[in-house]
Design a protein around this motif. Structure first.
Motif, PDB file in Angstrom:
ATOM      1  N   VAL A  34       0.834  -1.201   0.000  1.00  0.00           N
ATOM      2  CA  VAL A  34       0.000   0.000   0.000  1.00  0.00           C
ATOM      3  C   VAL A  34       0.867   1.249   0.000  1.00  0.00           C
ATOM      4  CG1 VAL A  34      -1.672   1.345   1.337  1.00  0.00           C
ATOM      5  CG2 VAL A  34      -1.993  -1.109   1.047  1.00  0.00           C
ATOM      6  N   LEU A  35       1.908   1.274   0.814  1.00  0.00           N
ATOM      7  CA  LEU A  35       2.799   2.439   0.848  1.00  0.00           C
ATOM      8  C   LEU A  35       3.421   2.694  -0.516  1.00  0.00           C
ATOM      9  CD1 LEU A  35       4.530   1.929   4.307  1.00  0.00           C
ATOM     10  CD2 LEU A  35       2.949   3.762   3.674  1.00  0.00           C
ATOM     11  N   VAL A  36       3.863   1.656  -1.176  1.00  0.00           N
ATOM     12  CA  VAL A  36       4.452   1.804  -2.508  1.00  0.00           C
ATOM     13  C   VAL A  36       3.401   2.321  -3.487  1.00  0.00           C
ATOM     14  CG1 VAL A  36       5.431   0.532  -4.464  1.00  0.00           C
ATOM     15  CG2 VAL A  36       6.290   0.111  -2.153  1.00  0.00           C
ATOM     16  N   VAL A  41       7.038   5.631  -0.675  1.00  0.00           N
ATOM     17  CA  VAL A  41       8.236   4.802  -0.559  1.00  0.00           C
ATOM     18  C   VAL A  41       9.178   5.440   0.460  1.00  0.00           C
ATOM     19  CG1 VAL A  41      10.237   3.891  -1.808  1.00  0.00           C
ATOM     20  CG2 VAL A  41       8.000   3.993  -2.922  1.00  0.00           C
ATOM     21  N   GLY A  42       9.757   4.604   1.312  1.00  0.00           N
ATOM     22  CA  GLY A  42      10.685   5.087   2.327  1.00  0.00           C
ATOM     23  C   GLY A  42      10.026   5.392   3.655  1.00  0.00           C
TER      24      GLY A  42
END
Length: 157
Positions: A34-36, A41-42
């Motif tokens: 989900v973050l990507v 990212v990071g």
């Protein structure tokens, strides 16, 4: 004395079993996906930090998510799959550019007239209100959830 011993050691806890560890790993992997997908990212986050995305990550939400996405943007996704078009990407980019058509065309590397044609096709598939009010929220959420969950029509068969 046994009570004192209990206080010194703390409460007895059962260590997590293999199933709990496996589920925690799946949850962490879903959070990373989900973050990507959200272009974060990071960053680090747990399911609770991801708002509506975190709620829908759970197994109970997955089936409902599939129904919501299919009902809301299924025609768009199926059109892309059957015709090789990029209407889902166009709609996602449109929302990412806050509905600004010039910025959307630039981000997609297409002429603004091409974008108008795509917007018209999306409107034909989703209805003319897909860019307005609550309907825009529903479409944007469905597009984002489709992207983050990696679902397509083949997953609905």
């Amino acid at each position: 004395m046994q009570g004192d011993d209990q206080l010194a050691r703390g409460p007895r806890r059962t260590p997590p079993g293999a199933a709990a560890v496996a589920e925690a790993h799946r949850d962490a992997a879903r959070c990373l996906d989900v973050l990507v997908a959200l272009d974060r990212v990071g960053e680090g986050a747990c399911r609770d930090d991801l708002g509506i995305h975190g709620i829908l990550l759970g197994p109970a939400g997955r089936e409902e998510l599939d129904r919501f996405v299919r009902r809301t943007i299924g025609a768009l996704v199926e059109h892309d799959e059957t015709r090789g078009s990029e209407l889902v990407r166009t709609a996602l980019t449109y929302f990412a550019c806050d509905g600004n058509l010039s910025r959307t065309a630039t981000a997609l590397y297409v002429h603004v007239n091409t974008l108008y044609q795509r917007i018209d096709r999306i409107s034909a598939l989703l209805g003319p209100l897909w860019r307005h009010g609550d309907h825009a929220l529903q479409v944007h959420l469905a597009l984002t959830m489709w992207r983050t969950a990696g679902h397509g029509p083949s997953a609905w068969s």
